[in-house]
Scaffold this motif. Structure first.
Motif, PDB file in Angstrom:
ATOM      1  N   UNK A 118       1.001  -1.809   0.417  1.00 48.05           N
ATOM      2  CA  UNK A 118       0.167  -0.032   0.197  1.00 48.05           C
ATOM      3  C   UNK A 118       0.859   1.534   0.046  1.00 48.05           C
ATOM      4  N   UNK A 119       0.526   1.780  -1.256  1.00 44.59           N
ATOM      5  CA  UNK A 119       1.380   2.953  -1.085  1.00 44.59           C
ATOM      6  C   UNK A 119       0.704   4.539  -1.451  1.00 44.59           C
ATOM      7  N   UNK A 120       0.626   5.160   0.188  1.00 49.70           N
ATOM      8  CA  UNK A 120      -0.796   6.465   0.254  1.00 49.70           C
ATOM      9  C   UNK A 120       0.515   7.344  -0.365  1.00 49.70           C
ATOM     10  N   UNK A 121       0.173   8.354  -2.118  1.00 53.57           N
ATOM     11  CA  UNK A 121       0.339   9.774  -2.422  1.00 53.57           C
ATOM     12  C   UNK A 121      -0.847  10.139  -2.206  1.00 53.57           C
ATOM     13  N   UNK A 122      -0.130  11.805  -2.865  1.00 51.13           N
ATOM     14  CA  UNK A 122      -0.899  12.556  -2.776  1.00 51.13           C
ATOM     15  C   UNK A 122      -2.377  12.863  -3.013  1.00 51.13           C
ATOM     16  N   UNK A 123      -1.977  12.480  -4.494  1.00 50.50           N
ATOM     17  CA  UNK A 123      -3.384  12.102  -5.554  1.00 50.50           C
ATOM     18  C   UNK A 123      -5.301  11.945  -4.844  1.00 50.50           C
ATOM     19  N   UNK A 124      -4.868  10.848  -4.226  1.00 47.95           N
ATOM     20  CA  UNK A 124      -5.944  10.025  -3.391  1.00 47.95           C
ATOM     21  C   UNK A 124      -6.395  11.233  -2.383  1.00 47.95           C
ATOM     22  N   UNK A 125      -5.697  11.482  -1.758  1.00 46.72           N
ATOM     23  CA  UNK A 125      -6.120  12.367  -0.283  1.00 46.72           C
ATOM     24  C   UNK A 125      -6.122  13.886  -0.770  1.00 46.72           C
ATOM     25  N   UNK A 126      -5.909  14.765  -1.593  1.00 46.81           N
ATOM     26  CA  UNK A 126      -6.015  15.900  -2.476  1.00 46.81           C
ATOM     27  C   UNK A 126      -7.645  15.289  -2.852  1.00 46.81           C
ATOM     28  N   UNK A 127      -7.878  14.688  -3.850  1.00 45.07           N
ATOM     29  CA  UNK A 127      -8.874  14.724  -4.225  1.00 45.07           C
ATOM     30  C   UNK A 127      -9.937  14.017  -3.728  1.00 45.07           C
ATOM     31  N   UNK A 128      -9.692  13.218  -2.764  1.00 42.34           N
ATOM     32  CA  UNK A 128     -10.703  12.758  -1.409  1.00 42.34           C
ATOM     33  C   UNK A 128     -10.808  14.093  -0.765  1.00 42.34           C
ATOM     34  N   UNK A 129     -10.365  15.099   0.006  1.00 40.01           N
ATOM     35  CA  UNK A 129     -10.881  16.005   0.026  1.00 40.01           C
ATOM     36  C   UNK A 129     -11.240  17.219  -0.349  1.00 40.01           C
ATOM     37  N   UNK A 130     -10.963  17.529  -1.859  1.00 35.58           N
ATOM     38  CA  UNK A 130     -12.176  17.849  -2.661  1.00 35.58           C
ATOM     39  C   UNK A 130     -13.105  18.108  -3.047  1.00 35.58           C
TER      40      UNK A 130
END
Length: 405
Positions: free
Chosen positions: A364-376
């Motif tokens: 599992x690799x947590x990247x910035x993309x899903x974090x920013x996407x989910x927050x937005x």
């Protein structure tokens, strides 16, 4: 004014803690699911890339096309790829674009040392195999160019083979029998693990190709030829040149009649990555349904909230509050709920991805993309689903609101 509206929203949340939690729960679950699944998808993608890199960097693999140019040698399939093809590639390819050109052939055979024996894969190759795989020798040495050219009966053992045959005894200098023929052990490799997820380097024995072909295989046939390019930029040109050389060598004029295949590692990796991205987005799309459900939950609760606070709205309008202030008040409450749910969902998703990684062995690799996407998305959900209740509240007639029981 905005700060005052935020304070009012927080006071309202404190008054209705359970309702606020239940409202955010749908957003929390949806965002956590998106982050977790996209992290697992990214982790799987990284694992696949790592496995292909372990096969060799910027690799082109030449191997026979199944069903074409195949005969029998000593009862086993004969490859259409030979030493002559290997020599032709060495002679005609631009060596400035190449890290290594490595011939390769293998067979599963019985290997013995005193009373110990095992059935393992024996590899016939050249000394440049070390450069191709970037593997290291733990003790002793890999066979040299002189031993390769002289067809010496020397062997380099994978770590697990060495442990099976010799246990705690030092293998270097000892004699083993491979397919009944005596070989001297000159080296043991460091533990390597799975080779691209397809084979275990630790359970292999490496001997000079020339010795393998004379003593074990018979004939000058190869399973494959590996060509490692200096960079991804030259791989397509090298592939075309290899195909041109081999067609000329095999007297093939129609590419449809090729008795060989040149496999481009980048092409395979690109296809796999596209498949993984599609799968990850598909899973994230399913998880995003939870966000939709969470948004509907927000709208439902906010409509109930508006109904319960009609008299409050009437009083505020009666003392001069404009419709847009009422709209802002309820919209801000909706956005705060969804953003807070988004933040908690992101944290939960990161934790869940690591827990799944620990217990399942998945990467599992947590990247910035899903974090920013989910927050937005969580913020947009709050605005979208909170607008209608807020708009409805802003349009209430103050007199009717004051009369409401």
């Amino acid at each position: 004014m905005i700060l005052e509206l935020i304070k009012m929203a927080i006071n309202n949340f404190n008054t209705n803690k359970l309702r606020t939690f239940l409202t955010t729960l749908g957003i929390i679950i949806g965002v956590a699911a998106v982050v977790t699944l996209m992290s697992l998808g990214e982790g799987t993608k990284v694992t696949i890339e790592r496995q292909f890199t372990s096969l060799g960097s910027n690799l082109l693999t030449v191997f026979p096309r199944f069903g074409r140019g195949v005969g029998l040698v000593r009862g086993t399939p004969r490859s259409s790829i030979t030493n002559d093809d290997y020599e032709a590639l060495l002679k005609e390819l631009d060596l400035s674009k190449i890290v290594a050109i490595v011939p390769y052939t293998s067979r599963n055979v019985q290997v013995k040392y005193k009373a110990q024996n095992t059935n393992t894969q024996v590899i016939g190759t050249s000394p440049e195999y070390l450069n191709l795989r970037e593997i290291k020798v733990a003790s002793g040495d890999f066979f040299s160019e002189e031993e390769y050219k002289g067809s010496k009966r020397v062997a380099v053992l994978g770590s697990s083979v060495a442990e099976t045959l010799f246990d705690n005894e030092d293998p270097i200098g000892q004699s083993i029998k491979i397919s009944g023929i005596t070989f001297k052990v000159i080296g043991v490799l460091e533990p390597q693990g799975q080779l691209g997820g397809f084979a275990n380097l630790d359970d292999m024995i490496f001997i000079p190709l020339t010795t393998f072909q004379r003593k074990i295989q018979g004939g000058n046939y190869l399973n494959s030829i590996y060509v490692s390019a200096v960079s991804p930029d030259v791989m397509n040109d090298l592939q075309s040149k290899i195909e041109e050389i081999l067609r000329k060598k095999h007297k093939i004029t129609d590419p449809n009649n090729d008795d060989f295949v040149v496999q481009n590692q980048l092409t395979i990796l690109s296809s796999l990555n596209q498949s993984m991205q599609t799968l990850t987005l598909f899973l994230a799309g399913i998880a995003a349904i939870s966000l939709l459900v969470g948004g509907i939950g927000i709208m439902n609760i906010m409509l109930v909230n508006v109904t319960e606070r009609i008299r409050e709205i009437g009083i505020r309008k009666a003392v001069g509050a404009k419709a847009r202030y009422i709209l802002y008040q309820f919209l801000i409450e909706s956005v705060i709920v969804s953003v807070a749910g988004g933040i908690l969902g992101i944290l939960l998703g990161i934790v869940l991805s690591q827990v799944i990684k620990s217990f399942s062995g998945l990467s599992a690799v947590v990247t910035l993309y899903p974090v920013v996407l989910s927050f937005t998305v969580s913020a947009l959900v709050g605005i979208f689903f909170g607008y209608y209740p807020a708009y409805r509240a802003s349009k209430l007639n103050p007199i009717d609101a004051l009369r409401y029981e």
